[in-house]
Design a protein around this motif. Sequence first.
Motif: not given
Lengths: 199, 199
Positions: A162, A166, A170, A174, A187, B128-129, B132-133, B137, B148, B150-151, B154-155, B157-158, B161, B194
């Motif tokens: 992932g 990501a 992608v 951020e 992580y 896709l980015r 997704l954003t 997101l 944070r 946004g971060l 995205e964590l 999302a990672s 995915v 996250y």
Amino acid sequence: MAATARRATGRRPGDSGAREAILTAARARFTDQGFRETTVRAVATAAGVDPALVHHYFGTKEGLFAAAMAFPFNPADLVEHLLEGGVDGLGERLVRTLLGTFARLGAANPMIALLRSAVGHPPAADMLREFLTGAVLDPVAAAIRVDRPGLRAELCASQVVGILVAREVVALPELRAAETDTLVAAYGPTLQRYLTAEF
Amino acid sequence: MAATARRATGRRPGDSGAREAILTAARARFTDQGFRETTVRAVATAAGVDPALVHHYFGTKEGLFAAAMAFPFNPADLVEHLLEGGVDGLGERLVRTLLGTFARLGAANPMIALLRSAVGHPPAADMLREFLTGAVLDPVAAAIRVDRPGLRAELCASQVVGILVAREVVALPELRAAETDTLVAAYGPTLQRYLTAEF
């Protein structure tokens, strides 16, 4: 790479022909028959060399696969190195090593090529699964000495792949902009929990 | 799908031609110019219809994208539904919903098609980015009210995915065999962390 091998072993230039023939035969076999069904002996026969020469150049079947797929290292060696420090802090070491590797490789990251092939082509997904299982996940599972080691290793794989998709494919902004220490703090405990927590 | 729309709105059969023309124009625009640069007005012009008809059929640009990419639902609606319950237990609800959706869709999962296209083709990764954003997101980030955001989105999302790739594409065997409750117990706290933990 052939030049480096020659320098490292002191062999004569002609050897690079055999090495390339082995890699070509290996790529064809791994692609057609998958990682598990491919034997070093069959690759050697197809390349017209002795199996001992394959072992001489590439060590194990995992090493041969890594070279055929143009990995700049043998993932099995990396796993062995990470596991030397024991399970304590393994999640954090794993994330830090991965991020360093991704940064060094950039767009030339062969894991992206493997992933591209696996996502587009089911036999390639089988090959990737067999390779991941044999070269990376089983050694991790054997080392962590907890219940359900196979599942734990695969949970870690799902977060690692992932991060690859990501952040490296992608390119979520951020995740691209975050400091390494922030990503390790996010992580590392995830992977540590997958490796050791009860659930 | 066109038949359902006709039944739902009571429009005459000829309308399905306009609907298909809009979807065809939308696919071409999204693919050529990306999600962000594509406007509903430009799609309507290319399809030879009034922009109001696009809004009538598909709601927002996100809804149009979801329909053009053959998503069986609008991801923005799903996010809104998940966020209704607040941040408590959001990680667990998110994992449970995703696993249910993956199980229902199987190999016909359009997220796999989007991923395949993104991994093989950089402009598709950009699309896709942006999608997704914009559709997933940013709404999550706006709702969680922590530092944070946004971060954090995205964590998540990672990891999502990564589940898609490891379990649905590469088909790692222990992740395939695990009970839903086990996976929720493993992944739920990861997403929750996250979303809300300090790091």
